[in-house]
Design an enzyme around this catalytic site. Structure first.
Site, PDB file in Angstrom:
ATOM      1  N   ARG A   1      38.347  42.335  35.291  1.00  0.00           N
ATOM      2  CA  ARG A   1      38.552  43.753  35.243  1.00  0.00           C
ATOM      3  C   ARG A   1      39.965  44.133  34.852  1.00  0.00           C
ATOM      4  O   ARG A   1      40.242  45.279  34.481  1.00  0.00           O
ATOM      5  CB  ARG A   1      38.296  44.322  36.654  1.00  0.00           C
ATOM      6  CG  ARG A   1      36.840  44.311  37.028  1.00  0.00           C
ATOM      7  CD  ARG A   1      36.668  44.702  38.476  1.00  0.00           C
ATOM      8  NE  ARG A   1      35.929  43.670  39.146  1.00  0.00           N
ATOM      9  CZ  ARG A   1      35.692  43.669  40.444  1.00  0.00           C
ATOM     10  NH1 ARG A   1      36.180  44.603  41.221  1.00  0.00           N
ATOM     11  NH2 ARG A   1      34.973  42.697  40.980  1.00  0.00           N
TER      12      ARG A   1
ATOM     13  N   ASP B   1      48.988  33.648  33.044  1.00  0.00           N
ATOM     14  CA  ASP B   1      49.766  33.048  34.124  1.00  0.00           C
ATOM     15  C   ASP B   1      49.729  31.530  33.938  1.00  0.00           C
ATOM     16  O   ASP B   1      50.478  30.996  33.123  1.00  0.00           O
ATOM     17  CB  ASP B   1      49.121  33.541  35.432  1.00  0.00           C
ATOM     18  CG  ASP B   1      49.846  33.097  36.680  1.00  0.00           C
ATOM     19  OD1 ASP B   1      51.071  32.926  36.630  1.00  0.00           O
ATOM     20  OD2 ASP B   1      49.189  32.944  37.721  1.00  0.00           O
TER      21      ASP B   1
ATOM     22  N   GLY C   1      47.340  30.005  32.526  1.00  0.00           N
ATOM     23  CA  GLY C   1      46.672  29.787  31.244  1.00  0.00           C
ATOM     24  C   GLY C   1      45.283  29.182  31.402  1.00  0.00           C
ATOM     25  O   GLY C   1      44.524  29.089  30.442  1.00  0.00           O
TER      26      GLY C   1
ATOM     27  N   THR D   1      42.488  30.296  32.911  1.00  0.00           N
ATOM     28  CA  THR D   1      41.382  31.211  32.628  1.00  0.00           C
ATOM     29  C   THR D   1      41.253  31.401  31.119  1.00  0.00           C
ATOM     30  O   THR D   1      40.167  31.248  30.550  1.00  0.00           O
ATOM     31  CB  THR D   1      41.658  32.588  33.276  1.00  0.00           C
ATOM     32  OG1 THR D   1      42.067  32.373  34.621  1.00  0.00           O
ATOM     33  CG2 THR D   1      40.429  33.470  33.245  1.00  0.00           C
TER      34      THR D   1
ATOM     35  N   ARG E   1      45.031  48.783  41.166  1.00  0.00           N
ATOM     36  CA  ARG E   1      44.749  48.851  39.718  1.00  0.00           C
ATOM     37  C   ARG E   1      45.109  50.225  39.144  1.00  0.00           C
ATOM     38  O   ARG E   1      45.449  50.347  37.979  1.00  0.00           O
ATOM     39  CB  ARG E   1      43.265  48.559  39.448  1.00  0.00           C
ATOM     40  CG  ARG E   1      42.845  47.128  39.761  1.00  0.00           C
ATOM     41  CD  ARG E   1      41.518  46.821  39.078  1.00  0.00           C
ATOM     42  NE  ARG E   1      40.842  45.653  39.628  1.00  0.00           N
ATOM     43  CZ  ARG E   1      41.047  44.403  39.225  1.00  0.00           C
ATOM     44  NH1 ARG E   1      41.932  44.153  38.287  1.00  0.00           N
ATOM     45  NH2 ARG E   1      40.374  43.401  39.772  1.00  0.00           N
TER      46      ARG E   1
HETATM   47  P1  IMP Z   1      45.549  32.205  34.805  1.00  0.00           P
HETATM   48  O1  IMP Z   1      44.240  31.510  34.666  1.00  0.00           O
HETATM   49  O2  IMP Z   1      46.401  31.563  35.873  1.00  0.00           O
HETATM   50  O3  IMP Z   1      46.309  32.394  33.531  1.00  0.00           O
HETATM   51  O4  IMP Z   1      45.231  33.604  35.457  1.00  0.00           O
HETATM   52  C1  IMP Z   1      44.942  34.721  34.743  1.00  0.00           C
HETATM   53  C2  IMP Z   1      44.388  35.778  35.660  1.00  0.00           C
HETATM   54  O5  IMP Z   1      45.022  35.727  36.944  1.00  0.00           O
HETATM   55  C3  IMP Z   1      44.691  37.151  35.146  1.00  0.00           C
HETATM   56  O6  IMP Z   1      43.654  37.616  34.340  1.00  0.00           O
HETATM   57  C4  IMP Z   1      44.860  37.970  36.390  1.00  0.00           C
HETATM   58  O7  IMP Z   1      43.612  38.505  36.781  1.00  0.00           O
HETATM   59  C5  IMP Z   1      45.315  36.994  37.444  1.00  0.00           C
HETATM   60  N1  IMP Z   1      46.761  37.066  37.703  1.00  0.00           N
HETATM   61  C6  IMP Z   1      47.708  36.151  37.388  1.00  0.00           C
HETATM   62  N2  IMP Z   1      48.930  36.535  37.756  1.00  0.00           N
HETATM   63  C7  IMP Z   1      48.757  37.759  38.325  1.00  0.00           C
HETATM   64  C8  IMP Z   1      49.677  38.714  38.901  1.00  0.00           C
HETATM   65  O8  IMP Z   1      50.904  38.547  38.976  1.00  0.00           O
HETATM   66  N3  IMP Z   1      49.100  39.845  39.377  1.00  0.00           N
HETATM   67  C9  IMP Z   1      47.770  40.117  39.314  1.00  0.00           C
HETATM   68  N4  IMP Z   1      46.893  39.258  38.787  1.00  0.00           N
HETATM   69  C10 IMP Z   1      47.384  38.090  38.292  1.00  0.00           C
HETATM   70 MG    MG Z   2      42.783  39.709  39.104  1.00  0.00          MG
END
Ligand code: IMP
Ligand code: MG
Length: 183
Positions: free
Chosen positions: A45, A105, A107, A109, A167
């Protein structure tokens, strides 16, 4: 005024508008010579507010679609386990795809989503993220359009949540509560 639970404004509404405007221009430029319709995909979302503003800054024919994947419920670090909760309506085969994310973050996801979408053979696949936290990267992700790099802080607002909250906050702020006890 600051929202309870957010300690500091990291990116103001005005700065966000500038960033989104600049991204819109970069994206418009990138597809200028293409007469193909673009398909802009928002990852739900977190991207819904950014996506709404961004598409209005892109001057190119487009359709929009959304993808919901589960990465990490209320935790603050993703595991790399990605599940499709709601798939796209549109076929992306042979089309120019622009994937829109709120933040990259670790990476985890994003690389899973990109891998999944590439398997559907789009003509092109480019990535736009509002926020980038490069210091936390575990998996390499090639970002085509990046809003702004941020430090290793947990941020909320402008679509980004902590436990589904904040949000609606119009700026990006640093979350000041504990991120340990959530779930
Ligand atoms: P990744 O797989 O660690 O890159 O995470 C990506 C997902 O983590 C994003 O789409 C966000 O939903 C969530 N996320 C990562 N860091 C933050 C943050 O600082 N605040 C809120 N959501 C975050
Ligand atoms: Mg989130």
């Amino acid at each position: 005024m600051r929202e309870h639970g957010l300690s500091k404004v990291l990116i103001s509404e005005e700065e966000i508008a500038e960033i989104v405007g600049r991204l819109g221009r970069e994206i418009t430029d990138c597809y200028r010579d293409s007469d193909k319709e673009l398909i802009v995909i928002g990852l739900l979302r977190g991207s819904f507010i950014f996506m709404a503003d961004l598409v209005r800054e892109i001057r190119h024919p487009m359709v929009t679609d959304f993808l919901t994947i589960s990465s990490y419920g209320d935790h603050t670090e993703s595991s790399g386990d990605v599940k499709v909760v709601m798939d796209l309506d549109e076929s992306i085969t042979d089309r120019d795809v622009l994937l829109v994310e709120d933040i990259i973050d670790t990476g985890h996801t994003f690389s899973k989503v990109v891998h999944m979408l590439r398997a559907r053979a789009p003509a092109s696949l480019r990535i736009c993220t509002l926020l980038d936290k490069p210091s936390r990267r575990k998996v390499d992700v090639e970002i085509d359009f990046c809003g702004i790099e941020i430090p290793d802080e947990f941020v909320c607002g402008y679509g980004l949540d902590y436990a589904q909250k904040y949000r609606n906050v119009p700026y990006v702020g640093i979350y000041s509560g504990s991120t340990e006890s959530a779930d």
